[in-house]
Write an enzyme that holds these catalytic residues in place. Sequence first.
Site, PDB file in Angstrom:
ATOM      1  N   LYS A 146       0.892  -1.214  -0.002  1.00  0.00           N
ATOM      2  CA  LYS A 146       0.101   0.085  -0.047  1.00  0.00           C
ATOM      3  C   LYS A 146       0.875   1.121  -0.007  1.00  0.00           C
ATOM      4  O   LYS A 146       0.672   2.343  -0.872  1.00  0.00           O
ATOM      5  CB  LYS A 146      -1.050  -0.147   1.166  1.00  0.00           C
ATOM      6  N   ASP A 189      -9.751   2.542   2.461  1.00  0.00           N
ATOM      7  CA  ASP A 189      -9.779   1.922   3.632  1.00  0.00           C
ATOM      8  C   ASP A 189     -10.504   3.119   4.775  1.00  0.00           C
ATOM      9  O   ASP A 189     -11.586   2.334   5.553  1.00  0.00           O
ATOM     10  CB  ASP A 189      -8.382   1.787   4.141  1.00  0.00           C
TER      11      ASP A 189
END
Length: 320
Positions: A94, A130
């Site tokens: 990420k 997220d």
Amino acid sequence: MTQPASPLQDVYQAADLTRWPQATAGVTPPVRLAVFGDPVAHSLSPQFQQAALDHYGIAARYARIHVPVAGLGTALRQLPAAGFIGVNLTIPHKMAALELVDGADEHARLLGAVNTVTVDGERLLGFNTDGPGFVRAVRAEFSVDVRDLRILILGAGGGAGRGIAVQCAREGCARLVLVNRTAAKATALAADLEPFFHSQRLLGPSARLAAIPWEEPQLRRELAQTDLVVNASAVGLQPTDPSPLPAALLAPHLLVLDTIYVAPRTRLMQAADEVGARSANGLSMLLQQGALAFEIWFGRPAPLPAMRAALERAGAVGIN
Ligand code: NAP
């Protein structure tokens, strides 16, 4: 001669992307979405993303691709030629991905992490769903808005915890308390988030933003002024782990969100049950971040009931 149809493999390798038509020969409809990770075999994304594709009759498959750290840049650059619509990124990609995409949305830049990539011609655009997924999960599970809550995050110094903390700060939550085993990480994060807490929302004597050590007296004091407890630490991932907070520190007024989703009732949720507090595991957050990724790729609402049903079929139960 017609080629025999080949089934979708459980996991493809990064090297397959260099010869994608051959590696996926016979897979119909073609693989046009995937999750990159190392490890990646455990990812539940294919289950619920495929359900969303099937729901709309979109002729595409969603696959898992094992991409080691050193191969991420090359793998991403091969996506346009391989005909991909986009990918999701999981551990450990990420953060590195932010430097490798051609542009990134505000969430991704603020978090320093990308979990969704969309292919736009030859350009790769990065997003982070997220944090917004967490906000949607809190609303879905407890029918409340993050901005109205006093929130305490355990494991605030980890990747997931940091993402949730930044999102809570951006939403303007009433109060935010950061807790981390390595206390210096929570203190550093609190310093980063300070600018979000300059407004004059008055709450009495306690500061709207604090970092505290993971120790019982401090936790007890802060939990008395908390509405939502989030476990973003790894404590509870292993079956032998204790609850990250004992029942004795919890109270019936608390909402408890455990981001762990390996069990329908995690240890923390069991502790919440003991005192009559409402709780949820991390499946809703997982589902919501995936739903937002789908919406970025296709510009239409994610079919949440179909995605949720697919997760439940995959053995993951207990989500709203
Ligand atoms: P990470 O970056 O490795 O962070 C791990 C966190 O756990 C750190 O805060 C670490 O503290 C803490 N920790 C580890 N062992 C501990 C212990 N024995 N006692 C106290 N704290 C401990 O991992 P991550 O990617 O953020 O994942 C963390 C959790 O979030 C996992 O349980 C994962 O399942 C969950 N998660 C859920 C979702 C979802 O969609 N539901 C998405 C992502 C992650 P230190 O800083 O002191 O090491």
